[in-house]
Scaffold this motif. Structure first.
Motif, PDB file in Angstrom:
ATOM      1  N   ASP A  77       0.830  -1.068   0.081  1.00 17.36           N
ATOM      2  CA  ASP A  77      -0.234   0.052   0.009  1.00 17.36           C
ATOM      3  C   ASP A  77       0.871   1.348  -0.156  1.00 17.36           C
ATOM      4  N   ALA A  78       0.527   2.353  -0.716  1.00 19.99           N
ATOM      5  CA  ALA A  78       1.280   3.656  -0.837  1.00 19.99           C
ATOM      6  C   ALA A  78       0.474   4.650   0.317  1.00 19.99           C
ATOM      7  N   LYS A  79       1.227   5.069   1.159  1.00 19.73           N
ATOM      8  CA  LYS A  79       0.713   6.056   1.954  1.00 19.73           C
ATOM      9  C   LYS A  79       1.297   7.519   2.072  1.00 19.73           C
ATOM     10  N   GLU A  80       0.670   8.547   2.221  1.00 17.59           N
ATOM     11  CA  GLU A  80       1.158   9.905   2.414  1.00 17.59           C
ATOM     12  C   GLU A  80       0.874  10.136   3.938  1.00 17.59           C
ATOM     13  N   CYS A  81       2.110  10.911   4.269  1.00 17.36           N
ATOM     14  CA  CYS A  81       1.867  11.500   5.650  1.00 17.36           C
ATOM     15  C   CYS A  81       2.307  12.715   5.604  1.00 17.36           C
ATOM     16  N   HIS A  82       1.355  13.879   6.177  1.00 14.50           N
ATOM     17  CA  HIS A  82       1.856  15.226   6.265  1.00 14.50           C
ATOM     18  C   HIS A  82       2.498  15.659   7.447  1.00 14.50           C
ATOM     19  N   THR A  83       2.590  14.928   8.437  1.00 19.08           N
ATOM     20  CA  THR A  83       3.227  15.321   9.607  1.00 19.08           C
ATOM     21  C   THR A  83       4.354  14.342   9.997  1.00 19.08           C
ATOM     22  N   PHE A 110       4.457  -4.748   2.240  1.00 22.03           N
ATOM     23  CA  PHE A 110       5.047  -3.593   2.723  1.00 22.03           C
ATOM     24  C   PHE A 110       4.125  -2.406   2.250  1.00 22.03           C
ATOM     25  N   LEU A 111       4.715  -1.066   3.049  1.00 19.51           N
ATOM     26  CA  LEU A 111       3.998  -0.009   2.869  1.00 19.51           C
ATOM     27  C   LEU A 111       5.018   0.735   2.065  1.00 19.51           C
ATOM     28  N   LEU A 112       4.652   1.595   1.283  1.00 16.13           N
ATOM     29  CA  LEU A 112       5.500   2.703   0.699  1.00 16.13           C
ATOM     30  C   LEU A 112       5.021   4.203   1.333  1.00 16.13           C
ATOM     31  N   LEU A 113       6.023   4.827   2.121  1.00 22.50           N
ATOM     32  CA  LEU A 113       5.463   5.900   2.666  1.00 22.50           C
ATOM     33  C   LEU A 113       6.198   7.097   2.347  1.00 22.50           C
ATOM     34  N   HIS A 114       5.430   8.217   2.038  1.00 23.61           N
ATOM     35  CA  HIS A 114       6.023   9.561   1.648  1.00 23.61           C
ATOM     36  C   HIS A 114       5.864  10.542   2.773  1.00 23.61           C
ATOM     37  N   TYR A 115       6.766  10.928   3.399  1.00 19.71           N
ATOM     38  CA  TYR A 115       6.460  12.065   4.366  1.00 19.71           C
ATOM     39  C   TYR A 115       6.635  13.204   3.484  1.00 19.71           C
ATOM     40  N   THR A 116       5.440  13.866   3.226  1.00 20.43           N
ATOM     41  CA  THR A 116       5.296  15.068   2.321  1.00 20.43           C
ATOM     42  C   THR A 116       6.326  16.309   2.682  1.00 20.43           C
ATOM     43  N   GLU A 117       6.184  16.567   3.841  1.00 18.19           N
ATOM     44  CA  GLU A 117       6.605  17.837   4.374  1.00 18.19           C
ATOM     45  C   GLU A 117       8.300  17.495   4.264  1.00 18.19           C
TER      46      GLU A 117
END
Length: 183
Positions: A77-83, A110-117
């Motif tokens: 799963d691909a997830k974004e996190c803004h904080t 697995f997860l693909l995580l993007h920490y946007t900030e």
């Protein structure tokens, strides 16, 4: 029953980068990964453009992507996190159950995580996700911090080797860790 609206576009930039990466991996003969669409039941359709403006989720989806990488079954799963704090409510019970069962069958989840900030991308092995999930289930934190995540995850290169998010490197590190743990 859950409804769908403009919130469904959250993470669409990350999804597009993952889709382009998957296409490049396919072109190079490295992987075959498919995006799994979330089944919806349209309720309102704009007559002129035929765009769906209101829909219900027809059923729970599993994960965003599934496929094979050089003979290894993978789902993620691909997830974004803004904080710097990732809320575990963004990963649903049925997704955890699916990933757990997938790994029991010899696959890699697995997860693909993007920490946007921070504009940084990470590969988070299922074992790491599951540890945080179990902590939450036992009454602990309902999230994990950027610092906690970094201890168990692999930062990914972007734009290298002609791909946008080079997650094959994370998979190799995850497989190496699995090999070390099984000895």
């Amino acid at each position: 029953m859950a409804t769908w609206s403009s919130r469904g576009l959250r993470g669409s930039q990350l999804e597009e980068l993952v889709n382009m990466t998957n296409e490049r991996y396919r072109e190079l003969g490295l992987a075959l990964i498919q995006k799994i669409p979330t089944p919806i039941k349209p309720i309102q359709i704009e007559k002129e453009t035929r765009h769906i403006t209101l829909a219900y989720f027809d059923q729970k989806s599993t994960v965003d992507y599934i496929g094979a990488i050089q003979g290894i079954p993978v789902c993620f799963d691909a997830k974004e996190c803004h904080t710097d704090t990732f809320p575990l409510q963004n990963v649903h019970d049925h997704q955890i159950a699916f990933m757990k069962d997938f790994e029991k069958q010899g696959g890699l989840a697995f997860l693909l995580l993007h920490y946007t900030e921070r504009n940084r991308y990470f590969y988070q092995p299922f074992a790491s996700i599951f540890r945080f999930w179990e902590r939450k289930q036992k009454g602990g934190r309902k999230s994990f911090t950027f610092e906690e995540m970094q201890e168990e995850c692999f930062e990914l290169q972007t734009g290298s080797h002609g791909v946008w998010i080079h997650y094959l490197e994370g998979i190799q590190k995850d497989l190496d860790a699995h090999d070390r743990n099984s000895r």
